[in-house]
Scaffold this motif. Structure first.
Motif, mmCIF file in Angstrom:
data_model
loop_
_atom_site.group_PDB
_atom_site.id
_atom_site.type_symbol
_atom_site.label_atom_id
_atom_site.label_comp_id
_atom_site.label_asym_id
_atom_site.label_seq_id
_atom_site.Cartn_x
_atom_site.Cartn_y
_atom_site.Cartn_z
ATOM 1 N N LYS A 1 0.572 -1.479 -0.262
ATOM 2 C CA LYS A 1 0.039 0.054 -0.188
ATOM 3 C C LYS A 1 0.955 1.257 -0.132
ATOM 4 C CE LYS A 1 -3.595 -2.307 2.655
ATOM 5 N NZ LYS A 1 -4.781 -2.404 3.712
ATOM 6 N N PRO A 2 0.294 2.355 -0.817
ATOM 7 C CA PRO A 2 1.113 3.800 -0.767
ATOM 8 C C PRO A 2 1.210 4.262 0.662
ATOM 9 C CG PRO A 2 -0.658 3.221 -2.562
ATOM 10 C CD PRO A 2 -0.305 3.011 -1.285
ATOM 11 N N LYS A 3 2.950 5.101 0.867
ATOM 12 C CA LYS A 3 2.681 5.218 2.364
ATOM 13 C C LYS A 3 3.878 6.059 2.719
ATOM 14 C CE LYS A 3 6.501 2.062 3.531
ATOM 15 N NZ LYS A 3 8.000 0.956 4.060
ATOM 16 N N VAL A 4 3.652 6.929 3.372
ATOM 17 C CA VAL A 4 4.459 8.237 3.856
ATOM 18 C C VAL A 4 5.239 7.872 5.391
ATOM 19 C CG1 VAL A 4 4.406 10.603 3.865
ATOM 20 C CG2 VAL A 4 2.596 9.394 2.864
ATOM 21 N N MET B 1 14.486 4.729 -2.692
ATOM 22 C CA MET B 1 13.542 5.364 -3.429
ATOM 23 C C MET B 1 13.068 4.440 -4.570
ATOM 24 S SD MET B 1 15.882 8.723 -3.254
ATOM 25 C CE MET B 1 16.851 8.254 -3.099
ATOM 26 N N ALA B 2 11.748 3.942 -4.681
ATOM 27 C CA ALA B 2 11.796 2.912 -6.359
ATOM 28 C C ALA B 2 10.958 3.933 -6.173
ATOM 29 C CB ALA B 2 10.087 2.716 -5.275
ATOM 30 N N PRO B 3 10.591 3.784 -8.346
ATOM 31 C CA PRO B 3 10.304 4.914 -9.023
ATOM 32 C C PRO B 3 8.927 5.798 -8.288
ATOM 33 C CG PRO B 3 10.594 2.184 -10.104
ATOM 34 C CD PRO B 3 10.872 2.554 -8.651
ATOM 35 N N GLY B 4 8.819 6.212 -8.652
ATOM 36 C CA GLY B 4 7.971 7.435 -8.374
ATOM 37 C C GLY B 4 8.576 8.053 -7.122
ATOM 38 N N CYS B 5 8.694 7.342 -6.519
ATOM 39 C CA CYS B 5 8.895 7.517 -5.010
ATOM 40 C C CYS B 5 9.268 9.556 -4.551
ATOM 41 C CB CYS B 5 9.614 6.887 -4.020
ATOM 42 S SG CYS B 5 10.997 7.798 -2.710
ATOM 43 N N LYS B 6 8.486 10.223 -3.688
ATOM 44 C CA LYS B 6 8.889 11.106 -4.208
ATOM 45 C C LYS B 6 9.554 11.930 -2.365
ATOM 46 C CE LYS B 6 5.701 14.540 -3.123
ATOM 47 N NZ LYS B 6 4.583 15.796 -2.823
ATOM 48 N N ILE B 7 10.480 12.480 -2.546
ATOM 49 C CA ILE B 7 11.455 12.664 -0.546
ATOM 50 C C ILE B 7 11.150 14.450 -0.869
ATOM 51 C CG2 ILE B 7 13.825 12.813 0.637
ATOM 52 C CD1 ILE B 7 12.887 10.463 -0.078
ATOM 53 N N THR B 8 10.634 14.863 0.215
ATOM 54 C CA THR B 8 10.545 16.200 0.689
ATOM 55 C C THR B 8 11.671 16.549 2.098
ATOM 56 O OG1 THR B 8 8.163 16.603 -0.272
ATOM 57 C CG2 THR B 8 8.797 17.801 1.805
ATOM 58 N N ILE B 9 11.910 17.689 1.807
ATOM 59 C CA ILE B 9 13.081 18.571 2.868
ATOM 60 C C ILE B 9 12.525 19.474 3.846
ATOM 61 C CG2 ILE B 9 15.540 19.189 3.317
ATOM 62 C CD1 ILE B 9 16.956 16.933 1.667
ATOM 63 N N ASN B 10 12.502 18.773 5.640
ATOM 64 C CA ASN B 10 11.758 20.255 5.823
ATOM 65 C C ASN B 10 10.415 20.916 5.346
ATOM 66 O OD1 ASN B 10 13.674 20.314 7.459
ATOM 67 N ND2 ASN B 10 15.382 21.645 6.913
ATOM 68 N N LYS C 1 9.482 21.765 2.220
ATOM 69 C CA LYS C 1 10.094 22.593 0.821
ATOM 70 C C LYS C 1 10.130 22.448 0.023
ATOM 71 C CE LYS C 1 11.301 27.403 0.459
ATOM 72 N NZ LYS C 1 12.679 28.366 0.669
ATOM 73 N N TYR C 2 11.293 21.329 -0.296
ATOM 74 C CA TYR C 2 12.486 21.251 -0.654
ATOM 75 C C TYR C 2 12.106 19.861 -1.280
ATOM 76 C CZ TYR C 2 14.980 25.266 0.260
ATOM 77 O OH TYR C 2 15.125 26.347 0.920
ATOM 78 N N GLU C 3 11.624 19.279 -2.885
ATOM 79 C CA GLU C 3 11.287 18.163 -2.956
ATOM 80 C C GLU C 3 11.865 17.421 -4.112
ATOM 81 O OE1 GLU C 3 7.332 18.900 -4.815
ATOM 82 O OE2 GLU C 3 6.397 18.850 -2.825
ATOM 83 N N TYR C 4 12.282 15.852 -4.388
ATOM 84 C CA TYR C 4 12.768 15.360 -4.915
ATOM 85 C C TYR C 4 12.365 14.218 -5.452
ATOM 86 C CZ TYR C 4 17.551 12.860 -6.818
ATOM 87 O OH TYR C 4 18.118 11.962 -8.088
ATOM 88 N N LYS C 5 11.935 14.100 -5.893
ATOM 89 C CA LYS C 5 10.885 13.141 -7.188
ATOM 90 C C LYS C 5 11.828 12.532 -8.361
ATOM 91 C CE LYS C 5 6.604 12.258 -8.179
ATOM 92 N NZ LYS C 5 4.339 12.391 -8.432
ATOM 93 N N LEU C 6 11.314 10.946 -8.230
ATOM 94 C CA LEU C 6 11.350 10.546 -9.412
ATOM 95 C C LEU C 6 10.667 9.987 -10.478
ATOM 96 C CD1 LEU C 6 14.052 9.658 -6.605
ATOM 97 C CD2 LEU C 6 14.104 6.846 -7.858
ATOM 98 N N GLY C 7 10.935 9.672 -11.474
ATOM 99 C CA GLY C 7 9.872 9.397 -12.268
ATOM 100 C C GLY C 7 9.440 8.285 -12.318
ATOM 101 N N LEU D 1 12.337 14.472 7.069
ATOM 102 C CA LEU D 1 12.517 14.305 5.970
ATOM 103 C C LEU D 1 11.559 13.474 5.762
ATOM 104 C CD1 LEU D 1 16.071 12.942 4.158
ATOM 105 C CD2 LEU D 1 13.642 11.272 4.164
ATOM 106 N N LYS D 2 10.814 13.366 4.956
ATOM 107 C CA LYS D 2 9.272 13.074 4.489
ATOM 108 C C LYS D 2 9.493 12.137 3.021
ATOM 109 C CE LYS D 2 5.703 14.976 3.255
ATOM 110 N NZ LYS D 2 4.511 15.548 2.946
ATOM 111 N N ILE D 3 9.376 10.542 3.249
ATOM 112 C CA ILE D 3 8.969 9.864 2.026
ATOM 113 C C ILE D 3 7.656 9.651 1.523
ATOM 114 C CG2 ILE D 3 10.050 7.849 1.476
ATOM 115 C CD1 ILE D 3 12.417 7.742 3.198
ATOM 116 N N ASP D 4 7.509 9.986 0.162
ATOM 117 C CA ASP D 4 6.390 9.702 -0.023
ATOM 118 C C ASP D 4 6.539 8.560 -1.329
ATOM 119 O OD1 ASP D 4 3.420 9.234 -0.665
ATOM 120 O OD2 ASP D 4 3.731 11.982 -1.177
ATOM 121 N N CYS D 5 5.858 7.170 -1.188
ATOM 122 C CA CYS D 5 5.587 6.210 -1.521
ATOM 123 C C CYS D 5 4.559 5.586 -1.931
ATOM 124 C CB CYS D 5 7.002 5.375 -1.638
ATOM 125 S SG CYS D 5 7.019 4.020 -2.258
ATOM 126 N N GLN D 6 4.169 5.389 -3.359
ATOM 127 C CA GLN D 6 3.047 4.778 -3.604
ATOM 128 C C GLN D 6 3.261 3.843 -3.459
ATOM 129 O OE1 GLN D 6 -0.103 6.878 -4.172
ATOM 130 N NE2 GLN D 6 1.424 7.990 -3.106
#
Length: 161
Positions: free
Chosen positions: A61-64, A80-89, A91-97, A140-145
């Motif tokens: 299941k998707p998780k944050v 980091m899996a495909p489509g994963c988004k990392i957010t720092i503070n 504000k700053y996002e790093y997203k894998l396609g 630091l937040k990991i958002d992974c579908q």
């Protein structure tokens, strides 16, 4: 599709570059921290065109997940899996396609990569905030579908050399 053994398969395909017939090979395998996967590979016998890809078979299941990062944590690894988004503070996002094959990096490596990209565009305030994150820590937040991305302490993961 021809079965070579329990975990290997091959299929006749045309090279997308020169239309020569070749073999696309597939291997069922287990990739630590990502799970069961299928690795594909093709090399044209005529023009040497090369294609490879990894298909992640497992997902949940998707998780944050949110972490409070301390300076000592910056050597921890991010899986980091495909489509994963990392957010720092927040504000700053790093997203894998979604078509990426995933990525493994330390928190420090990821933030330095973000700093390098921002520095080419002159974002001085953002650079200072990200450097402060490396020195003082933060959120630091990991958002992974796919539900498989995670952080591991550097002591829990030792990459093969």
């Amino acid at each position: 599709m021809k079965k070579i053994n329990e975990n290997e398969f091959e299929m006749d395909v045309k090279c997308p570059a020169c239309s020569t017939h070749g073999k696309l090979k597939a291997l069922k395998t287990y990739i630590p921290h990502f799970g069961h996967s299928i690795v594909f590979g093709f090399r044209c016998p005529k023009c040497n065109y090369k294609y490879s890809d990894i298909l992640l078979v497992e997902q949940s299941k998707p998780k944050v997940i949110e972490y409070d990062i301390k300076p000592k944590d910056i050597t921890n690894y991010l899986f980091m899996a495909p489509g994963c988004k990392i957010t720092i503070n927040d504000k700053y996002e790093y997203k894998l396609g979604p078509n990426s094959t995933g990525e493994i990096n330390t928190i420090e490596g990821l933030v330095k990569e973000m700093i390098e990209k921002l520095s080419t565009h002159g974002y001085k305030k953002d650079l200072a905030e990200l450097k402060e994150f490396l020195e003082k820590g933060g959120k630091l937040k990991i958002d992974c579908q796919l539900g498989i991305s995670k952080m591991l302490k550097s002591s829990e993961y030792e990459p093969k050399k």
